[in-house]
Structures are given as C-alpha cells and as structure tokens.
Design a protein around this motif. Structure first.
Motif, short mmCIF file in Angstrom:
data_model
loop_
_atom_site.label_atom_id
_atom_site.label_comp_id
_atom_site.label_asym_id
_atom_site.label_seq_id
_atom_site.Cartn_x
_atom_site.Cartn_y
_atom_site.Cartn_z
N MET B 286 0.83 -1.22 0.00
CA MET B 286 0.00 0.00 0.00
C MET B 286 0.86 1.26 0.00
O MET B 286 1.96 1.26 0.56
N PRO B 287 0.37 2.33 -0.62
CA PRO B 287 1.12 3.58 -0.57
C PRO B 287 1.10 4.15 0.85
O PRO B 287 0.10 4.02 1.56
N GLY B 288 2.17 4.79 1.26
CA GLY B 288 2.21 5.34 2.61
C GLY B 288 3.44 6.21 2.82
O GLY B 288 4.22 6.44 1.89
N LEU B 289 3.62 6.66 4.05
CA LEU B 289 4.73 7.55 4.39
C LEU B 289 5.98 6.77 4.79
O LEU B 289 7.10 7.23 4.61
N HIS B 290 5.79 5.58 5.34
CA HIS B 290 6.90 4.79 5.88
C HIS B 290 7.84 4.34 4.76
O HIS B 290 7.36 3.97 3.68
N PRO B 291 9.19 4.34 5.02
CA PRO B 291 10.10 3.82 3.99
C PRO B 291 9.72 2.38 3.63
O PRO B 291 9.39 1.58 4.50
N GLY B 292 9.77 2.07 2.32
CA GLY B 292 9.43 0.74 1.86
C GLY B 292 7.98 0.59 1.43
O GLY B 292 7.57 -0.50 1.05
N SER B 293 7.18 1.68 1.49
CA SER B 293 5.79 1.60 1.02
C SER B 293 5.78 1.41 -0.50
O SER B 293 6.81 1.60 -1.16
N SER B 294 4.61 1.08 -1.05
CA SER B 294 4.57 0.75 -2.48
C SER B 294 4.96 1.94 -3.36
O SER B 294 5.46 1.76 -4.47
N ASP B 295 4.77 3.18 -2.87
CA ASP B 295 5.14 4.34 -3.68
C ASP B 295 6.57 4.82 -3.40
O ASP B 295 7.01 5.83 -3.93
N ASP B 296 7.31 4.07 -2.56
CA ASP B 296 8.71 4.39 -2.30
C ASP B 296 9.53 3.74 -3.42
O ASP B 296 9.23 2.63 -3.86
N THR B 297 10.57 4.43 -3.90
CA THR B 297 11.37 3.89 -5.01
C THR B 297 12.29 2.76 -4.56
O THR B 297 12.81 2.02 -5.37
N THR B 298 12.53 2.63 -3.23
CA THR B 298 13.36 1.53 -2.73
C THR B 298 12.50 0.69 -1.78
O THR B 298 11.38 1.07 -1.46
N ALA B 299 13.08 -0.41 -1.31
CA ALA B 299 12.34 -1.24 -0.35
C ALA B 299 12.60 -0.76 1.08
O ALA B 299 12.37 -1.48 2.03
N GLY B 300 13.11 0.47 1.22
CA GLY B 300 13.52 0.95 2.55
C GLY B 300 15.01 0.71 2.70
O GLY B 300 15.56 -0.15 2.02
N PRO B 301 15.69 1.46 3.59
CA PRO B 301 17.15 1.35 3.68
C PRO B 301 17.64 -0.03 4.09
O PRO B 301 18.71 -0.45 3.69
N MET B 302 16.84 -0.78 4.86
CA MET B 302 17.31 -2.08 5.37
C MET B 302 17.20 -3.18 4.31
O MET B 302 18.11 -3.98 4.15
N LEU B 303 16.07 -3.23 3.65
CA LEU B 303 15.81 -4.37 2.76
C LEU B 303 16.05 -4.07 1.29
O LEU B 303 15.87 -4.93 0.45
N SER B 304 16.44 -2.84 0.97
CA SER B 304 16.69 -2.50 -0.42
C SER B 304 17.88 -3.29 -0.96
O SER B 304 18.87 -3.51 -0.25
N LEU B 305 17.79 -3.71 -2.21
CA LEU B 305 18.88 -4.45 -2.83
C LEU B 305 19.98 -3.52 -3.35
O LEU B 305 21.06 -3.97 -3.70
N LYS B 306 19.68 -2.22 -3.38
CA LYS B 306 20.70 -1.26 -3.83
C LYS B 306 21.79 -1.16 -2.76
O LYS B 306 21.48 -1.02 -1.57
N SER B 307 23.06 -1.21 -3.18
CA SER B 307 24.15 -1.28 -2.21
C SER B 307 24.37 0.03 -1.46
O SER B 307 24.94 0.04 -0.38
#
Lengths: 44, 352
Positions: B286-307
């Motif tokens: 779902m879209p939301g304010l928290h990092p990793g929401s569906s409208d965030d470009t990354t999965a959040g700083p912890m789970l993002s695959l970007k190094s």
C-alpha cells in the motif's frame, strides 16, 4: 562538560540513554540473582 | 554484505539467546555480554557526529537555501587578515576525498577554533554561499572524530532512530515465532513448560512491539509532523498489538490450565501466521509515508537491494544493535519463564 552538553544536544541523549540502560541492566541482573536464589532454595 | 551481517546478527542473537537452554538461569558472562552489547550499541549509535561532504551541502542548499550542513573537511591556508567585512577565508576540502576544493569564509567568532584545528579532519557546520565553491562556517564541531555517521538529507540526526526502532520490531517478530514454535511443541507433547514459554515469548514480543511503536511515533512527529498518521505500517503494527492483547485476554479468561494452554497454543499459531503479513507484506503493498511503502522507489534502507542505501558503518552498528536487543529480549523471556515456573510450583504446593 556543561558547555559540551549545551552545544551538542546529541550528547544529552547519549548520557540519558546510558543512564536508563545501565539502570535497566542493573535491575535485570538483580532480579536474575534473586530468582536464582529462590530456585536454589526451592531445590534444597 | 548488508544482508549477511544482518542475518548473522539475528542468527547469533537467537542461538546465543537460547543457549544452553532458555529454561534455566543465564551464566554471568552471558549477562555481561548482553549489557556490553547494549552499551556498545548506544555509544556507537549516539556518540559519533553526523557529517556529510561538501557535495551534500550543495545538494541540500539547492532544495533549502541557507540550510546549515555538518561536513567532515580539512581546513588549510587560513588567512590571518580579515577583509573589509571582517570576514576571514581558508581553503577547504572533503577530509575523506580531496576531490572537492572550495573556499571557506568565517567570522572572527570561529577564527580561534579554526586556528586550533591545524589541518586536522574536522566537522564544520557550513552554509553554501552563492557558488558551489564558496561556503560559510557557522560552527566548528569535533576534530579527528573516531567515527562519523553519514549525513542523510531530510533525515539528519533523526536517522539514528533506525538503531532502536527497526531492531525492536524485528526482534518482536522473532519472539512471536518462538511463541508459535513453543505452542506447536505444547500441542504435540502437552508439556506445560512449553505453554509458559510461549506466553513469556509473546509478552516480551508485545513489549518490543510497543517500544517499536513508541520510538516510531516519536520519529514520525519530527519527520511527518504528527505522532500518529494511520500510515499502513502504523495501522498494521496497531493490529498486531490488538491481536496479542486478545491472546492475553484469552489466557486470563480461562481458569482450567489445560484448556487455557490448548486454546492459547492454537490462537498463538494462528496469530503468528498473521504477523509477518502485517509487519512486512501489507505495508509494502500500500502507498504510505513509511520507507518501503509501495510508492517508495526503494524497499527501505534495510531491505533494499541497492548497495548504497546503507553505509558500511551503519550496517555494522545496526547489526550490533540487532544482536544486543535480541540478547536482552531472550534474557527477559528467560526471567519471565522462570518466574512463571516458580509461581506454578508454589500454586501446586498451596493446593490441598
């Protein structure tokens, strides 16, 4: 010390967090010791 | 590397947390390790100054002119004669890389502090002037810092919440899984100890969920403007708390120990199936304010695959935090379980 705490508010957070967690650690250790003593008494 | 560190910290925390058995008292070295790990986490997450680069100061100034950014720089060629506006100047470059060379202007108020630096890497709070090659020093921070945390535009000092909020949430999930496993063991072997251990793990898991919610709410106040925003992540963690509140209501409403243990075990298994969905899946759909929401470009700083989403220093401190809060959680579960055992034995003896 006072000047450092005034200029760098993060150190106030650091000192507060340390005091709180040292207090929690001391309390947990004390509860653990009392519990161990109660367990030993029960076994005897 | 990021996932390896986080996984290693979680596995080590769980294995050591349950070693040699969670049913007996912890050895002194184990308790000392838990305390040292927590104190180490606090010192490493709060003591190092936040410092970016001159490029960070330029990026921030484009969005917010006149903003002041802490940067780790080396100051050389300090002028001793002020210009007509009583301003001094010096050459400044990033301390980590010597790529960005610029001119630093400063007033007589910070002149003595800059003279004391003497070419050492120093945290200087700078404001970009009319070009990318000119900055004004607003304040001087510590010199030769042992460690600095990266400056994240938009988060600044608030990024430090990550070392408390995220591990508490993840460890709560681990404890709910422990409660589920012990509930399965109870249903298979009918051992009352397994039921008490499941209840202990669920209670400490709920305590950690509450702490994660409180730390998240404080962060939300300063980042989103309000303590509670009904963001999907906040709503799902609220639902998790309600689910486990119902678990404790169920336990307290049944007097017969065997019936209570059986029904609680079934409930804990069903509840634990919902928890990963509420913690990780629903907020990402779902879209939301928290990092990793569906409208965030990354999965959040912890789970993002970007190094580049989590700096190596932060990876190490975060993993230490995960390990430390796992040990404290298992210590609490151990105390709660042993207390329950003693109460149970005393109740048995008190019965005629």
């Amino acid at each position: 010390m006072n000047e450092l705490l005034t200029q760098q508010p993060i150190y106030v957070v650091l000192v507060t967090a340390l005091i709180v967690w040292v207090g929690i650690a001391f309390y947990l250790w004390r509860v653990d010791s009392r519990l161990s003593a109660a367990e030993r008494r029960r076994q005897q | 590397m990021k996932f390896f560190l986080m996984l290693a910290a979680t596995i080590l925390g769980v294995l050591l947390g349950m070693w040699p058995t969670i049913r007996r008292g912890r050895p002194a070295w184990w308790k000392a390790l838990a305390i040292v790990a927590v104190i180490g986490t606090i010192v490493l997450s709060l003591a190092p100054p936040t410092a970016g680069t001159l490029t960070d100061a330029i990026i921030v100034a484009r969005a917010q002119p006149n903003s002041v950014v802490p940067v780790l720089v080396t100051v050389t060629d300090v002028s001793n004669v002020p210009d007509s506006t009583q301003t001094y100047s010096a050459t400044v470059h990033d301390a980590r890389t010597t790529d960005h060379v610029a001119t630093l202007y400063f007033s007589s108020l910070v002149k003595s502090a800059i003279d004391e630096i003497g070419g050492r890497p120093t945290v200087v709070h700078v404001r970009r002037l009319d070009s990318d090659l000119a900055f004004h020093a607003e304040a001087i921070g510590p010199s030769d810092p042992f460690l600095t945390l990266p400056y994240i535009p938009g988060l600044e000092e608030r990024a430090r919440i990550m070392y408390y909020h995220v591990p508490m949430s993840w460890v709560a999930l681990v404890l709910y899984i422990v409660a589920m496993v012990e509930s399965i063991i109870y249903l298979r072997k009918r051992r009352p100890e397994a039921d008490r251990l499941a209840a202990s793990a669920a209670s400490v898991g709920t305590l950690y969920t509450i702490l994660a919610t409180l730390t998240g709410a404080v962060w939300a106040k300063y980042n989103w403007g309000a303590y509670w925003n009904w963001d999907p992540k906040q709503t799902s963690i609220f639902l998790t708390m309600l689910i486990y509140a119902a678990y404790f209501v169920l336990r307290s409403s049944i007097d017969d120990a065997a019936t209570r243990a059986r029904l609680s075990a079934v409930y804990a298994i069903v509840a634990s199936v919902a928890v990963p969905f509420l913690f990780f899946i629903l907020p990402r759909l779902m879209p939301g304010l928290h990092p990793g929401s569906s409208d965030d470009t990354t999965a959040g700083p912890m789970l993002s695959l970007k190094s580049d989403t989590l700096n190596p220093t932060k990876q190490v401190i975060f993993s230490l935090s995960l390990f430390a809060f796992s040990l404290v959680a298992f210590w609490l579960v151990n105390l709660r379980f042993r207390l329950g055992q003693l109460e149970h034995v005393e109740r048995e003896e008190a019965q005629p």
